[in-house]
Design an enzyme around this catalytic site. Structure first.
Site, mmCIF file in Angstrom:
data_model
loop_
_atom_site.group_PDB
_atom_site.id
_atom_site.type_symbol
_atom_site.label_atom_id
_atom_site.label_comp_id
_atom_site.label_asym_id
_atom_site.label_seq_id
_atom_site.Cartn_x
_atom_site.Cartn_y
_atom_site.Cartn_z
ATOM 1 N N HIS A 1 0.832 -1.209 0.000
ATOM 2 C CA HIS A 1 0.000 0.000 0.000
ATOM 3 C C HIS A 1 0.866 1.259 0.000
ATOM 4 C CE1 HIS A 1 -3.804 2.176 0.929
ATOM 5 N NE2 HIS A 1 -2.940 3.062 1.399
ATOM 6 N N GLU A 2 1.837 1.303 0.908
ATOM 7 C CA GLU A 2 2.698 2.481 0.987
ATOM 8 C C GLU A 2 3.561 2.632 -0.253
ATOM 9 O OE1 GLU A 2 2.059 4.626 3.034
ATOM 10 O OE2 GLU A 2 0.779 3.389 4.294
ATOM 11 N N HIS B 1 1.698 4.624 -2.898
ATOM 12 C CA HIS B 1 1.814 6.075 -2.710
ATOM 13 C C HIS B 1 3.221 6.566 -3.078
ATOM 14 C CE1 HIS B 1 -2.067 6.227 -0.825
ATOM 15 N NE2 HIS B 1 -1.696 5.547 0.238
#
Length: 449
Positions: free
Chosen positions: A103-104, A107
């Site tokens: 997920h990170e 980004h």
């Protein structure tokens, strides 16, 4: 995960907290279990995940890659027997850590590929346990396993980047910022589909054929069931004269209900043991909450087989149907959580509970880790797209407001107040749940007995 684009702390303008909701219909690939002596596990995260429980049922299906709707059942309390296996715990923790990192990384990559300055990439929150620096980015592992964050130097007073630098996130066009915010959710969706596709190719998808009755996979020593003659491998056909049907959820729920409602009273069971039918009378022990328990694991009486695709086209077809089915289950679970929050609030748990479920899955059937990981990814993606403060969807909503204002930015103190309050709420809730779930672990309870 949550991304906060206006930096609540000066050096971190992107914060993420894992939010997986409803691990419902968790695993097609294993026989679901429940523990009458304790209970099912439910979730809602900050790493919070809410769900009805971790028991899910699938009847024999014509299309093995199709997810059908099934009722689930829950028993109050938490059963974390899988934590006895260090290997299983490590596997579950690894799955959870991978989902945070994916997920990170979404980004992070969306920002760096656009030339946007990034200052931090962290797994966890709070005090730094380990860190290193590379290409002007601090990579760290932190003390509290509630998610992670990507930090931007936009409002860092110690940053030597000019405040009008066009490559600061806050100075980029709305579309660029939307890409960065939504990239975490997109990364989790892609990861979930990839996991399912790998499962389809490597181990296949499960087909379960249901039979009447409820299977007893395990009987605890010195329990009421052990004392009164119930054995692992028995199939309970009737309870107090009631015939248990093929439908796994109905059968197990009915049996659980009878046992819970009859502490200290005789419960009559007719059990299939090999080729014989055996009549057993069991007296459930009384739990601390006044309900009955007999100390067994239960699962629907099913036979599981695996189906593999014949070619790549069929593999994509299987994977797509399975992905859509799991996604529908997640969305349905979220609806139940939000529309019946008064009933589901007590079933909210944190990362300890998630790891406990994953450890049980790994111990029962390592193939189940595929769908455990896929479900968590989908949960995280769906929940984070909701327009709530401290979620990716909340940041997207603020950007939509900015766009509706003709590009006029929302005052920084207002945006920070909205996002900061949401983040603090999630963190506080997460810490409370970590403490509560830890105290509910079996070996912790035994220390106080």
């Amino acid at each position: 995960m949550i991304i906060n684009l206006s930096a609540t702390p000066p050096t971190s303008s992107s914060t993420s907290v894992i939010s997986s909701s409803s691990l419902i219909k968790l695993l097609n690939s294993r026989s679901p279990k429940t523990h009458l002596s304790k209970s099912s596990i439910s979730f809602s995260t900050s790493f919070l995940s809410t769900s009805n429980n971790n028991q899910f049922f699938h009847q024999k299906r014509k299309n093995p890659h199709r997810n059908d709707s099934f009722q689930s059942y829950a028993i109050p309390g938490l059963e974390f027997g899988a934590l006895e296996s260090a290997k299983s715990v490590l596997e579950a923790s690894g799955v959870l850590a991978a989902i945070i990192i994916v997920h990170e990384s979404g980004h992070f990559l969306a920002a760096t590929l656009q030339g946007i300055h990034v200052s931090k990439f962290a797994v966890g929150f709070g005090p730094v346990l380990a860190k290193f620096n590379a290409a002007n980015v601090e990579y760290s592992i932190r003390a509290f396993p509630l998610g992670g964050f990507v930090g931007f130097p936009d409002n860092d007073p110690n940053s030597d980047i000019p405040v009008d630098d066009k490559n600061l996130l806050k100075n980029r066009p709305i579309f660029d910022r939307v890409v960065v915010i939504s990239a975490g959710v997109i990364a989790n969706i892609i990861f979930a589909y990839t996991i399912i596709f790998v499962q389809v190719l490597s181990v296949g998808l499960p087909v379960q054929e249901a039979f009447p009755g409820v299977l007893v996979p395990d009987v605890r020593p010195l329990s009421a069931a052990s004392r009164d003659g119930l054995l692992a491998g028995d199939v309970i056909r009737t309870v107090n004269g009631f015939e248990l049907p093929k439908t796994g959820s109905t059968s197990v729920s009915r049996l659980v209900e009878v046992i819970k409602n009859n502490p200290g009273k005789n419960v009559s069971l007719r059990v299939a043991r090999g080729d014989q039918d055996v009549e057993i009378s069991i007296t459930p022990d009384e739990s601390v909450d006044g309900t009955g328990r007999i100390g067994v694991q239960l699962s629907p009486n099913v036979k599981i087989s695996k189906v593999k695709p014949k070619n790549i086209a069929e593999a994509f077809n299987f994977s797509s149907h399975e992905f859509m089915g799991l996604s529908a289950n997640v969305v349905d679970g979220l609806k139940q959580t939000f529309f019946n929050f008064s009933q589901t609030a007590s079933k909210v748990s944190g990362p300890i509970a998630i790891i406990a479920v994953g450890a049980e899955v790994a111990r029962s059937n390592s193939d189940g880790l595929f769908q455990f990981a896929a479900i968590l990814n989908i949960n995280l993606a769906v929940l984070n797209i909701l327009p709530l403060p401290a979620l990716d969807g909340g940041s997207l909503a603020l950007l939509l407001i900015e766009a509706a204002r003709g590009g006029k930015k929302i005052p920084q103190e207002v945006e920070q107040g909205i996002q900061g309050s949401g983040i603090m709420l999630v963190l506080l809730l997460g810490l409370v749940l970590i403490v509560r779930d830890t105290l509910n672990l079996d070996f912790i309870k035994e220390l106080f007995l």
